[in-house]
Motif scaffolding. Structure first.
Motif, mmCIF file in Angstrom:
data_model
loop_
_atom_site.group_PDB
_atom_site.id
_atom_site.type_symbol
_atom_site.label_atom_id
_atom_site.label_comp_id
_atom_site.label_asym_id
_atom_site.label_seq_id
_atom_site.Cartn_x
_atom_site.Cartn_y
_atom_site.Cartn_z
ATOM 1 N N ALA A 55 -4.872 4.457 -13.380
ATOM 2 C CA ALA A 55 -5.450 3.267 -12.754
ATOM 3 C C ALA A 55 -4.523 2.739 -11.659
ATOM 4 O O ALA A 55 -3.389 2.347 -11.926
ATOM 5 C CB ALA A 55 -5.691 2.194 -13.806
ATOM 6 N N VAL A 56 -5.013 2.745 -10.438
ATOM 7 C CA VAL A 56 -4.345 2.139 -9.291
ATOM 8 C C VAL A 56 -5.345 1.125 -8.735
ATOM 9 O O VAL A 56 -6.554 1.409 -8.707
ATOM 10 C CB VAL A 56 -3.988 3.199 -8.227
ATOM 11 N N PRO A 57 -4.907 -0.065 -8.315
ATOM 12 C CA PRO A 57 -5.868 -1.089 -7.871
ATOM 13 C C PRO A 57 -6.918 -0.572 -6.885
ATOM 14 O O PRO A 57 -8.089 -0.885 -6.993
ATOM 15 C CB PRO A 57 -4.958 -2.145 -7.235
ATOM 16 N N ALA A 58 -6.505 0.212 -5.920
ATOM 17 C CA ALA A 58 -7.421 0.858 -4.976
ATOM 18 C C ALA A 58 -6.753 2.153 -4.546
ATOM 19 O O ALA A 58 -5.578 2.146 -4.163
ATOM 20 C CB ALA A 58 -7.693 -0.042 -3.775
ATOM 21 N N ILE B 195 0.879 -1.162 0.000
ATOM 22 C CA ILE B 195 0.000 0.000 0.000
ATOM 23 C C ILE B 195 0.918 1.213 0.000
ATOM 24 O O ILE B 195 1.629 1.477 0.978
ATOM 25 C CB ILE B 195 -0.935 0.033 1.211
ATOM 26 N N TRP B 196 0.951 1.926 -1.116
ATOM 27 C CA TRP B 196 1.838 3.081 -1.246
ATOM 28 C C TRP B 196 1.274 4.272 -0.478
ATOM 29 O O TRP B 196 0.073 4.558 -0.547
ATOM 30 C CB TRP B 196 2.007 3.454 -2.715
ATOM 31 N N LEU B 197 2.139 4.946 0.250
ATOM 32 C CA LEU B 197 1.823 6.237 0.855
ATOM 33 C C LEU B 197 2.532 7.259 -0.010
ATOM 34 O O LEU B 197 3.737 7.486 0.124
ATOM 35 C CB LEU B 197 2.309 6.291 2.303
ATOM 36 N N GLY C 262 -2.750 -1.142 -3.351
ATOM 37 C CA GLY C 262 -3.443 0.130 -3.447
ATOM 38 C C GLY C 262 -2.544 1.262 -3.013
ATOM 39 O O GLY C 262 -1.336 1.089 -2.831
ATOM 40 N N ALA C 263 -3.138 2.450 -2.845
ATOM 41 C CA ALA C 263 -2.356 3.621 -2.478
ATOM 42 C C ALA C 263 -3.219 4.634 -1.748
ATOM 43 O O ALA C 263 -4.419 4.775 -2.028
ATOM 44 C CB ALA C 263 -1.744 4.270 -3.719
ATOM 45 N N ILE C 264 -2.596 5.321 -0.813
ATOM 46 C CA ILE C 264 -3.166 6.520 -0.202
ATOM 47 C C ILE C 264 -2.358 7.685 -0.751
ATOM 48 O O ILE C 264 -1.131 7.723 -0.582
ATOM 49 C CB ILE C 264 -3.080 6.471 1.333
ATOM 50 N N TYR C 265 -3.017 8.590 -1.443
ATOM 51 C CA TYR C 265 -2.321 9.735 -2.029
ATOM 52 C C TYR C 265 -2.705 10.997 -1.264
ATOM 53 O O TYR C 265 -3.890 11.321 -1.146
ATOM 54 C CB TYR C 265 -2.640 9.906 -3.511
#
Length: 277
Positions: A172-175, A5-7, A110-113
Motif C-alpha cells: 500500500a502506497v498512498p498513490a 513523491i518518491w522516485l 505517492g510514488a513513481i516506481y
C-alpha cells in the motif's frame, strides 16, 4: 510544507532518466536542462547534508542504527524543502531496517516506481559498478544488497531485484504509478504523458513533446560526453547504452536461466520472461 513523491527503482532502471524528464517538463526550458543540476530540483534520500542537520558528524562515524533512527526526521526535512510536493529519489526497497521504515509513509504523497527487465539491469549494473556479470547476478538475487555509507551519502538498501519490485508494487502506497523502462523507450510520449497525468498535470502537447525530446537517451548521452556527469562512477559512462534487449548479445544461456529462476514471479508480472525459459 508539502509531501514526498518518491522516485523509486532498483539501480540502473531509469530513475535518473525520469528525473531529467520531470525537470524538463516542470521547468519548461527552451534548451535541455543541464544533467549536472538535477540535485537542485529532485532530492536524494541518502544526501548527507540532511542527516548532518541532526548530527554533524560524518556519516561514516555513525552506526547503521544511528543513521536509520534519523531517517524519519530527514524525510520530514524533505517536506520542508518546498511548499508543494517534493520529488525524492530512492533505491530502497519498501520495508524496515532495525525496526525503522526506510520510507516514512506519513510524509509520503505517492510514488513513481520505474521497473526494468532484470536481464538488462544485470548487464548495466555490472558495467556501472565495475564487476563481472556473474557477481551482478548474485547481487540482484541477494535480499541484503545495498550501497555503502560514505561521507556524502547514507546507505541505500536495494534488496534483491524481486524484493525491490514486489515491495513497491504489491504494498500500500498512498498513490502509485508504475512505469516500465521499456515503455519509456518504445513509447515515450504516451509513457511520460501518463506520468504527467498521474501528477495531475495536463501540459500542452508542444511542452510535453519538448520535455520528452530534451530527456531522450541520446540527448543525455551527448550532454555527458560534452560536460561529464557528477553521478557517474569511475568504471564507465553513466548514460552508456540504455538499449532494451542488450542482454541478448551479452548474457550466456546459463546466466539468463539463473536470472529467470531467481526472479520468475516478478518477471512474469511485467512480461520479462523470454521465450523458452
Amino acid at each position: 510544507m508539502g509531501a514526498i513523491i518518491w522516485l523509486a527503482s532498483y539501480p540502473k532502471s531509469g530513475n535518473t532518466w525520469m528525473r531529467v524528464f520531470l525537470h524538463n517538463l516542470l521547468l519548461d526550458p527552451q534548451d535541455p536542462v543541464d544533467i549536472n543540476s538535477l540535485h537542485y530540483f529532485t532530492l536524494g534520500e541518502g544526501n548527507a547534508r540532511f542527516y548532518r542537520k541532526i548530527d554533524p558528524r560524518p556519516l561514516t562515524a555513525l552506526s547503521e542504527g544511528e543513521i536509520m533512527a534519523m531517517r524519519p526526521k530527514v524525510h520530514e526535512f524533505f517536506t520542508q524543502a518546498s511548499p508543494d510536493s517534493v520529488f525524492v529519489k530512492t533505491h530502497h526497497f519498501l520495508g524496515e531496517i532495525e525496526g525503522t521504515p526506510l520510507i516514512t509513509m506519513n510524509h509520503t504523497a505517492g510514488a513513481i516506481y520505474i521497473v526494468r527487465n532484470p536481464l538488462d539491469v544485470a548487464v548495466s549494473y555490472a558495467s556501472h559498478f565495475g564487476m563481472p556479470v556473474d557477481q551482478a547476478i548474485d547481487e540482484l538475487g541477494n535480499d541484503g544488497t545495498g550501497s555503502v555509507t560514505s561521507d556524502r551519502n547514507a546507505r541505500q538498501y536495494y534488496g534483491s531485484w524481486s524484493l525491490n519490485v514486489s515491495s513497491w508494487t504489491r504494498n500500500a502506497v498512498p498513490a502509485l504509478h508504475i512505469v516500465r523502462y521499456e515503455d519509456m523507450q518504445d513509447a515515450p510520449f504516451e509513457t511520460f504523458g501518463g506520468v504527467a497525468r498521474f501528477l495531475g498535470l495536463d501540459p500542452p502537447r508542444a511542452r510535453l513533446e519538448r520535455a520528452v525530446a530534451s530527456s531522450s537517451f541520446d540527448t543525455l548521452k551527448a550532454q555527458e560526453e560534452k560536460h561529464g556527469f557528477v553521478e557517474r562512477t569511475e568504471h564507465t559512462r553513466f548514460f552508456r547504452e540504455g538499449r532494451v534487449g542488450a542482454w541478448r548479445t551479452t548474457l550466456s544461456a546459463d546466466q539468463v536461466a539463473r536470472i529467470v529462476a531467481g526472479h520468475r514471479e516478478e518477471m512474469a508480472r511485467f512480461g520479462y520472461v523470454p521465450d523458452g525459459y
